[in-house]
Design a protein around this motif. Structure first.
Motif, PDB file in Angstrom:
ATOM      1  N   ASP A 172       0.798  -1.208   0.000  1.00  0.00           N
ATOM      2  CA  ASP A 172       0.000   0.000   0.000  1.00  0.00           C
ATOM      3  C   ASP A 172       0.834   1.262   0.000  1.00  0.00           C
ATOM      4  O   ASP A 172       0.568   2.199  -0.733  1.00  0.00           O
ATOM      5  CB  ASP A 172      -0.949   0.019   1.211  1.00  0.00           C
ATOM      6  CG  ASP A 172      -1.969  -1.091   1.140  1.00  0.00           C
ATOM      7  OD1 ASP A 172      -2.341  -1.611   2.202  1.00  0.00           O
ATOM      8  OD2 ASP A 172      -2.387  -1.430   0.013  1.00  0.00           O
ATOM      9  N   HIS A 173       1.859   1.315   0.845  1.00  0.00           N
ATOM     10  CA  HIS A 173       2.684   2.495   0.929  1.00  0.00           C
ATOM     11  C   HIS A 173       4.006   2.133   1.560  1.00  0.00           C
ATOM     12  O   HIS A 173       4.134   1.127   2.225  1.00  0.00           O
ATOM     13  CB  HIS A 173       1.992   3.598   1.761  1.00  0.00           C
ATOM     14  CG  HIS A 173       1.581   3.135   3.131  1.00  0.00           C
ATOM     15  ND1 HIS A 173       2.479   2.977   4.167  1.00  0.00           N
ATOM     16  CD2 HIS A 173       0.372   2.782   3.635  1.00  0.00           C
ATOM     17  CE1 HIS A 173       1.843   2.556   5.250  1.00  0.00           C
ATOM     18  NE2 HIS A 173       0.573   2.434   4.940  1.00  0.00           N
ATOM     19  N   ASN A 231       6.691   3.609   7.087  1.00  0.00           N
ATOM     20  CA  ASN A 231       6.899   4.909   7.674  1.00  0.00           C
ATOM     21  C   ASN A 231       7.749   4.846   8.926  1.00  0.00           C
ATOM     22  O   ASN A 231       8.125   5.864   9.479  1.00  0.00           O
ATOM     23  CB  ASN A 231       5.548   5.551   8.049  1.00  0.00           C
ATOM     24  CG  ASN A 231       4.663   5.693   6.834  1.00  0.00           C
ATOM     25  OD1 ASN A 231       5.168   5.858   5.738  1.00  0.00           O
ATOM     26  ND2 ASN A 231       3.369   5.621   7.021  1.00  0.00           N
ATOM     27  N   SER A 265       7.956   8.813  10.941  1.00  0.00           N
ATOM     28  CA  SER A 265       6.622   9.386  10.785  1.00  0.00           C
ATOM     29  C   SER A 265       5.993   9.877  12.089  1.00  0.00           C
ATOM     30  O   SER A 265       5.009  10.605  12.044  1.00  0.00           O
ATOM     31  CB  SER A 265       5.682   8.360  10.139  1.00  0.00           C
ATOM     32  OG  SER A 265       5.559   7.219  10.968  1.00  0.00           O
ATOM     33  N   MET A 317       1.011  15.476   6.474  1.00  0.00           N
ATOM     34  CA  MET A 317       1.322  14.611   5.335  1.00  0.00           C
ATOM     35  C   MET A 317       2.535  13.733   5.624  1.00  0.00           C
ATOM     36  O   MET A 317       2.564  12.562   5.235  1.00  0.00           O
ATOM     37  CB  MET A 317       1.579  15.467   4.092  1.00  0.00           C
ATOM     38  CG  MET A 317       0.376  16.264   3.639  1.00  0.00           C
ATOM     39  SD  MET A 317      -1.051  15.243   3.210  1.00  0.00           S
ATOM     40  CE  MET A 317      -0.570  14.671   1.600  1.00  0.00           C
ATOM     41  N   TYR A 346       0.760  10.458   5.163  1.00  0.00           N
ATOM     42  CA  TYR A 346       0.829  10.165   3.730  1.00  0.00           C
ATOM     43  C   TYR A 346       2.189  10.601   3.198  1.00  0.00           C
ATOM     44  O   TYR A 346       2.299  11.538   2.403  1.00  0.00           O
ATOM     45  CB  TYR A 346      -0.298  10.884   2.973  1.00  0.00           C
ATOM     46  CG  TYR A 346      -0.431  10.451   1.525  1.00  0.00           C
ATOM     47  CD1 TYR A 346      -1.001   9.232   1.189  1.00  0.00           C
ATOM     48  CD2 TYR A 346       0.021  11.270   0.498  1.00  0.00           C
ATOM     49  CE1 TYR A 346      -1.123   8.830  -0.134  1.00  0.00           C
ATOM     50  CE2 TYR A 346      -0.096  10.893  -0.836  1.00  0.00           C
ATOM     51  CZ  TYR A 346      -0.664   9.664  -1.138  1.00  0.00           C
ATOM     52  OH  TYR A 346      -0.787   9.286  -2.457  1.00  0.00           O
ATOM     53  N   ASN A 366       4.122   9.924   0.916  1.00  0.00           N
ATOM     54  CA  ASN A 366       4.387   9.424  -0.433  1.00  0.00           C
ATOM     55  C   ASN A 366       4.643  10.604  -1.361  1.00  0.00           C
ATOM     56  O   ASN A 366       3.709  11.211  -1.887  1.00  0.00           O
ATOM     57  CB  ASN A 366       3.206   8.598  -0.938  1.00  0.00           C
ATOM     58  CG  ASN A 366       2.875   7.446  -0.011  1.00  0.00           C
ATOM     59  OD1 ASN A 366       3.773   6.846   0.584  1.00  0.00           O
ATOM     60  ND2 ASN A 366       1.606   7.137   0.126  1.00  0.00           N
TER      61      ASN A 366
END
Length: 498
Positions: A199-200, A203, A225, A432, A436, A438
């Motif tokens: 998915d990503h 982090n 993160s 972010m 997120y 990314n």
């Protein structure tokens, strides 16, 4: 301020210099900047004295330097998403398309014969054709590109600061950070940090040591993160509140150094890793992606921002000594940028060691594919971290000028206004970076959004209107430029479905 300068200059005939704007009206040189999102913020040297004295070589390098930026880190990922052959073709085609649209921006002032447009910038052209809507919409999309760039910078600075601290800690404690990550086993290790997570990218800190309290404490307080994005607030928020960013503009050369070092790093790694390519047109294999993939619009979104210089190209070319060479110099600069993107993207993709790793392991920031213990990558992260920390206040200053200047008529109405704006911008970056991180996704969304106006719609629509007013509009020209507008709309819409 711009309207006042134009007003003074038009009170007499163009040949009469008696009412040229006085020095106290014209902003000081250190207050005049142009910028390219994810590229660099360039301080103008001679903004008010007509055309500059730069040679064509200097002008070409200036455009290349302003356009090149951190989007280069996502080009290999974009090629992986599109497929190797498709990715190379898209880079070339997007370079040609954005060059043509940029050419239309350069020629837009010459299409207006009713008034003197010598001192005009592109927002003035938009206001001439679209009124206040053109002015405010260009401001909106300009802010989208600025704030999108600042968010990408925050995510990347968190990444680089995290890996820098991790390198220092591992070096002091003699820790090998590739032991628990899928990686190659040679003198130039390449890692796949997102293995097991489709998915990503991961982090966290990616390594867990259950037996050592000191290491556990380090990972608790030094997390990519959860903690590091907040540490940056103490470093950068005070810098955003400076009234003038002229000090930071002195470090603009770091952008050039960083790009040149990345070229050296990629070349060095490619020589040692060799090329690993297999060609499968439609079906993926265990280690290779097909040559044609339906995720190719993700690359077009990234490239829209990577080739974006349309908001400041008129200003940059004003400093060209030989104005008749503007189109040639712009074309050469775009060719060099395209070749740079191709060089970085092709070498990273082709030299990525498959097998044992899959090409799908190429990260949105290709430096993440090198362990934090890698010396050359550590130097690259240090370069980029320091460069971004100097460019970030410049971008914040430009956002303040555009937003507060338009709303309050003053770029520094009070420390409270500035602080609230900076807290909103920094907060967006922190959120972010935490939820997120990314950069490929952020770049393609903001690139498709701001590119919709500045790259695709405004240049084509202005050209169509000007030809119509001169009764020179033909069906082929109309169809071609409407097609460009449709491409821009499709480029934005499709990003939300990928």
């Amino acid at each position: 301020m711009n309207k006042r300068i134009h007003y003074y200059s038009r009170l007499t005939a163009p040949a009469d210099k008696a009412l040229i704007a006085p020095d106290h009206v014209v902003p000081a040189p250190e207050e005049c900047y142009v910028y390219s999102p994810l590229g660099s913020a360039y301080k103008l040297q001679s903004y008010t004295e007509g055309y500059g004295k730069n040679t064509s070589l200097v002008t070409i390098f200036m455009i290349w330097n302003t356009m090149m930026g951190t989007s280069i880190l996502s080009i290999p990922w974009g090629i992986k998403q599109a497929g190797f052959t498709t990715g190379m073709c898209i880079i070339i085609l997007m370079g040609l398309l954005t060059l043509y649209c940029c050419y239309r921006v350069v020629k837009s002032r010459a299409m207006i014969s009713s008034v003197d447009t010598t001192t005009w910038e592109y927002p003035d052209v938009c206001r001439h054709y679209f009124g206040s809507f053109g002015q405010w919409s260009s401001l909106l999309f300009s802010l989208v590109s600025l704030i999108g760039a600042m968010i990408v910078y925050w995510v990347l600075m968190s990444n680089f600061l995290f890996n820098t601290g991790k390198f220092i800690f591992n070096f002091i404690h003699h820790i090998n950070d590739t032991d628990t990550i899928l990686s190659t086993n040679d003198s130039n290790p390449v890692i796949c940090p997102s293995a097991g997570s489709s998915d990503h990218p991961d982090n966290g800190s990616m390594i867990f040591y259950a037996s050592d309290t000191g290491l556990q404490q380090f990972e608790k307080w030094w997390n990519k993160s959860k903690t590091v994005p907040f540490y940056l607030i103490g470093l950068l928020l005070p810098l955003l509140n400076f009234k003038s960013p002229s000090f930071f503009s002195k470090f603009n050369i770091l952008g050039t150094v960083s790009v040149l070092y990345l070229i050296f790093l990629v070349t060095f790694k490619a020589v040692h890793l060799g090329f690993h390519l297999e060609f499968h047109w439609f079906m993926p294999t265990e280690f290779f992606v097909p040559e044609i993939r339906f995720q190719f619009p993700q690359l077009t979104g990234v490239l829209t921002l990577a080739f974006f210089i349309h908001n400041c190209i008129i200003t940059l070319l004003k400093n060209n000594k030989n104005q008749e060479n503007n189109v040639r110099d712009l074309s050469i600069a775009y060719m060099l940028v395209t070749l740079t993107y191709l060089y970085i993207g092709v070498l990273v993709f082709a030299s990525f060691p498959s097998p044992p790793l899959s090409k799908d392991c190429i990260e949105q920031n290709f430096l993440d594919n090198f362990p934090s213990s890698d010396i050359l990558s550590f130097i690259a992260r240090i370069f980029l971290l320091f460069q971004m920390m100097t460019v970030y206040p410049l971008l914040g200053y430009l956002a303040r000028v555009q937003l507060l200047g338009h709303i309050f008529g003053d770029i520094y109405p009070s420390i409270l206004h500035v602080l609230v704006l900076n807290l909103i911008i920094v907060g967006a970056g922190v959120i972010m970076a935490c939820f997120y991180p990314n950069i490929g996704g952020i770049i393609r969304y903001s690139g498709a959004a701001c590119g919709l106006a500045f790259v695709f719609i405004y240049p084509s629509l202005i050209y169509i209107i000007s030809l119509y007013q001169e009764e020179r509009l033909t069906w082929p020209k109309l169809i071609f430029h409407v097609f460009i507008i449709i491409l821009g709309l499709a480029n934005l819409i499709v990003q939300f479905f990928m």
